[in-house]
Design an enzyme around this catalytic site. Structure first.
Site, mmCIF file in Angstrom:
data_model
loop_
_atom_site.group_PDB
_atom_site.id
_atom_site.type_symbol
_atom_site.label_atom_id
_atom_site.label_comp_id
_atom_site.label_asym_id
_atom_site.label_seq_id
_atom_site.Cartn_x
_atom_site.Cartn_y
_atom_site.Cartn_z
ATOM 1 C CG ASP A 21 -1.809 1.167 1.319
ATOM 2 O OD1 ASP A 21 -2.247 1.651 0.256
ATOM 3 O OD2 ASP A 21 -2.069 1.640 2.435
ATOM 4 C CE LYS A 52 -13.429 15.451 3.883
ATOM 5 N NZ LYS A 52 -12.459 15.801 4.926
ATOM 6 N N GLY A 97 -5.015 4.085 -4.332
ATOM 7 C CA GLY A 97 -6.217 4.672 -4.911
ATOM 8 C C GLY A 97 -6.044 6.123 -5.275
ATOM 9 C CG ASP A 98 -3.142 8.527 -3.525
ATOM 10 O OD1 ASP A 98 -4.219 8.579 -2.918
ATOM 11 O OD2 ASP A 98 -2.042 8.509 -2.956
ATOM 12 C CG ASP A 119 -1.078 1.881 6.914
ATOM 13 O OD1 ASP A 119 -1.494 1.627 5.767
ATOM 14 O OD2 ASP A 119 -1.216 2.984 7.459
ATOM 15 C CG ASN A 171 -7.369 0.450 3.240
ATOM 16 O OD1 ASN A 171 -6.694 0.410 4.264
ATOM 17 N ND2 ASN A 171 -7.022 1.166 2.195
#
Length: 826
Positions: A74, A214, A326-327, A457, A460
């Site tokens: 991740d 947002k 997921g960025d 960490d 998810n």
């Protein structure tokens, strides 16, 4: 006759069951269980900031740490610190930065939480106020007065008396930057990884009802109907390229009727007994539309300490690293460049939804495969590892998949896997983190069946951690879900380097040697018994005494190999960290292949034949003692057993590279224990035994000179093939590990040119001053001299290119080195 044959079969089964003893299972389990403590005791893997060290939740996978081929990691919280810092915000096209920095200059007169417009001009005060209200209200942050959260002292980093706690560190960073307004909260539309946004419905003191939202730009921009979309989008893309995490903020004003209808829809969905989550998602989709775009924020998540060094070492070890996040693609690419996953001359192959829309998925994957294979054919020799395999270091695969496109037809899996597996590392951008585990499963079940490792960490990441062969959790700021569901837990990502390259390497070498040695020593033990049956009429007569049969695997030979499996270090830990390529020597189960197994089997059979027939020919003319007494069958068996115990123990001593007083005590102590036991077992009349067939047998054998000569000769002949094989292979076809071992022995006397300069950075080397006459110079320019202390001997490293004559330099410790050094100049 059938009954006689059946009883003979059972008798031989009992006689030969020692070939796979129960003690081997016990020894292997003890080695795994006790060996796991060496990981938890490693002080270099202890993190002082959190007060945490590595945790071992299972000891059954220790050796798998030395066989990892793929690492899935991740990004947020694993590669990065997960400690967000508010950088800037863009409102109506105007860029605002915190009071600390404006236009690259530090402003000392600004205090509080003021935001300064760094753009020329300024307008839209109403939109600014709405933007900051959205940041203050659209979150799930809680306030805590305690100064300690998960072992981290927050008040040391901030002057506030309170602490903000949230499941997302982004929210904490934004709320810390903006702390102003008070509203009445009406509804919360919670965040989820599919929508990638969250919303709140609030009521102001004037009675106005607002919906603030947002989320990611990909989920906000399609739902916006007005606002300065182009200016804000360009700023978001610029921040993403710089590696900043971005969020877009939008709002809309609700009438009383619209709010009443939304409230009814939400209430009905929340009370649904079936498909509640699906109905809530449909209601959220109806409510969250027709927004007015306010602006965007940018926060920075710094890379963890030594994360880049760790990834670089893993790649040199032949491990393929995949970053799952997921960025935005630009943000992920910037992070990959920062952590050295991507290089400056890296060619990035993109598999995006935009390309899939333009072409069919099959055509896109086919083009990627052709590009990868074409570059593989043109790549040069891997100079680091010295292999002829094509380097794939500079070819990457970046996949950006929507949830709907993540699951494709089975016919296209092979094409995509061929492209991905021929890349040294990849960055998969998946909007729904739920699909992380599917990427891991896809590689895990590929035709090569590689050993995979997943590290994360947060909660998810649990599915990904559970799917991989080895799961590692980071003890971070997102709770303990990942650490509790993993096989191992470490405080920081940098500790993965030592866990795999050092501990994993040691674990695999130790367990492979333990298993094969156990099989070898039991072949040596049972095969003479098998040969003996041809000389005793297949009467199931035992060659050894029952006490020897019982204690061979329990007492005489078990403790030395157990200690070897716990403490052996064929090369030092510093060398394994300094030379990651040594990990390739044990990759793909190299030490437990058929070739190694056949060699150990052949060696066991050869030694057994030497034991039996060597003693047989020695007894061929009936050895007689000095008093005229002849040797019998129990003396013959005892002689074979004595040679057997000494040979297998000395074989282990020859394979041992790391000697301590415990090794000496166990190896030589086992031989002494065997001698003492044999003397007591055959030298005393035990009252609890009905008969003693071994009485005075051992002493009688030792009283014979030919028996002594036979023991020494048979041990020497048995060990000779293995010694010759080691010497010839080490000289003619040395592995990378053997070259390092030879260099390490060579470096005890002087520094060789094989020794990399990076070793001078090791903590065990300490600099010392030149206390005696300095080295003579051939020119008039003064130069700095560097001295290093290497295991008790000081050396001066004086490059000849600078004109020094490296002669007669004496250090303060009194050691002296003469002659020119072989160190490469820098």
């Amino acid at each position: 006759q059938f009954l006689r044959a059946f009883t003979d079969f059972l008798a031989f089964m009992v006689l030969f069951n020692y070939i796979i003893p129960v003690s081997m299972y016990v020894t292997v389990e003890m080695q795994k269980f006790l060996g796991s403590y060496f990981l938890t005791w490693d002080e270099e893997m202890f993190d002082e900031d959190t007060g945490e060290g590595p945790l071992v939740n299972t000891s059954d996978l220790n050796e798998e740490l030395g066989q990892i081929e793929y690492v899935f990691t991740d990004k947020t919280g694993t590669l990065t610190e997960n400690n967000m810092e508010f950088i800037e915000c863009c409102i109506e096209g105007h860029v605002y930065v915190p009071h600390v920095i404006c236009n690259g200059q530090i402003l000392h007169d600004c205090t509080g939480i003021d935001m300064i417009d760094s753009s020329p001009g300024g307008s839209g005060k109403e939109r600014e106020e709405l933007f900051f209200r959205a940041l203050c209200l659209c979150h799930t942050v809680q306030v805590k007065d305690d100064d300690s959260v998960d072992g981290l002292k927050k008040n040391q980093l901030s002057r506030r008396s309170c602490i903000y706690i949230s499941s997302s560190p982004d929210e904490v960073a934004l709320v810390e930057g903006i702390q102003r307004y008070v509203f009445e909260l009406l509804e919360v539309l919670s965040f989820d990884s599919v929508r990638r946004r969250m919303s709140v419905i609030v009521k102001s003191s004037t009675g106005d009802i607002f919906l603030f939202c947002k989320g990611a730009d990909s989920s906000i921009f399609p739902r916006v109907k007005e606002g300065k979309i182009d200016q804000i989008r360009s700023r978001v893309e610029r921040n993403a390229v710089e590696g900043l995490r971005t969020l877009c903020v939008a709002y809309k004003k609700l009438t009383a009727e619209e709010y009443s209808n939304a409230q009814k829809l939400l209430q009905n969905a929340k009370l649904a007994l079936q498909d509640r989550e699906k109905k809530l998602a449909e209601v959220y989709e109806k409510i969250e539309r027709d927004f007015i775009l306010l602006g965007a924020t940018a926060v920075e998540d710094r890379l963890q300490e030594k994360a880049a060094d760790t990834i670089e070492a893993l790649q040199k070890a032949g491990i393929k690293v995949w970053v799952l996040t997921g960025d935005k693609m630009e943000t992920a690419a910037a992070t990959c460049y920062a952590c050295k996953l991507f290089r400056r001359n890296t060619q990035i192959l993109e598999l995006t939804t935009k390309k899939i829309e333009e072409q069919s998925l099959h055509d896109v994957l086919f083009d990627l495969s052709k590009t990868v294979l074409r570059h593989n054919g043109s790549l040069t020799r891997d100079t680091f590892s010295g292999t002829n395999k094509p380097q794939c270091t500079f070819i990457q695969l970046t996949a950006e998949l929507e949830p709907e496109a993540a699951v494709q037809a089975n016919a296209l899996k092979e094409t995509g896997l061929d492209a991905a597996e021929n890349c040294s590392c990849s960055a998969a951008l998946i909007f729904n983190t739920f699909f992380f585990f599917q990427i891991v499963k896809l590689i895990k079940l590929s035709k090569e069946h590689p050993i995979t490792l997943a590290i994360g960490d947060g909660a998810n990441d649990v599915s990904m951690i559970l799917e991989a062969h080895v799961g590692i959790g980071i003890i971070g700021k997102e709770g303990r879900q990942a650490a509790r569901n993993s096989d191992y837990a470490i405080p920081k990502f940098k500790h993965l380097k030592k866990m795999l390259l050092v501990h994993g390497h040691f674990y695999y070498v130790r367990i492979s040697e333990l298993v094969q040695y156990f099989f070898y020593k039991n072949v040596c033990f049972i095969f003479p018994q098998f040969l003996y049956q041809f000389f005793c009429g297949f009467s199931q007569q035992t060659l050894y005494d029952t006490a020897y049969l019982t204690l061979y695997n329990i007492s005489f030979t078990s403790l030395p190999i157990l200690l070897y499996g716990l403490m052996e270090q064929h090369v030092s830990a510093d060398t394994l960290k300094r030379e990651p390529s040594l990990y390739r020597d044990v990759a793909k189960n190299a030490l437990l292949r058929w070739r190694a197994f056949i060699y150990w089997t052949f060696l066991g059979v050869f030694d057994a034949v030497v034991f039996f027939f060597g003693a047989y020919f020695l007894f061929d003319n009936t050895v007689v003692t000095s008093n005229g007494q002849m040797f019998g069958n129990w003396t013959f068996g005892t002689l074979v057993f004595t040679v057997l115990v000494f040979t297998v123990t000395l074989k282990l001593a020859l394979d041992t590279h790391y000697w301590t007083w415990i090794n000496h005590f166990m190896i030589w102590g086992s031989l002494v224990f065997y001698i003492i036991f044999s003397l007591l077992w055959g030298g005393i009349i035990w009252p609890f035994l009905n008969y003693q067939r071994m009485y005075y047998v051992f002493m009688q054998m030792l009283s014979s000179g030919p028996a002594w000569l036979g023991i020494i000769l048979l041990i020497t002949v048995s060990l000779l093939p293995d010694v010759l094989k080691k010497v010839l292979c080490r000289q003619l076809w040395p592995t990378a590990t053997e070259r390092i071992q030879n260099a390490s022995r060579h470096c005890r006397e002087h520094i060789s040119e094989f020794t990399p300069l990076a070793c001078l950075k090791s903590p065990r080397y300490r600099s010392s001053d030149c206390s005696n006459s300095p080295a003579r110079r051939s020119n008039s320019h003064s130069k700095k001299m560097m001295f290093t202390h290497w295991r008790g001997v000081d050396y001066s490293v004086l490059p000849s290119v600078f004109g020094y004559s490296n002669k007669h330099c004496r250090s303060s410790a009194g050691y002296r080195y003469n002659g020119s050094g072989l160190e490469t100049s820098v």
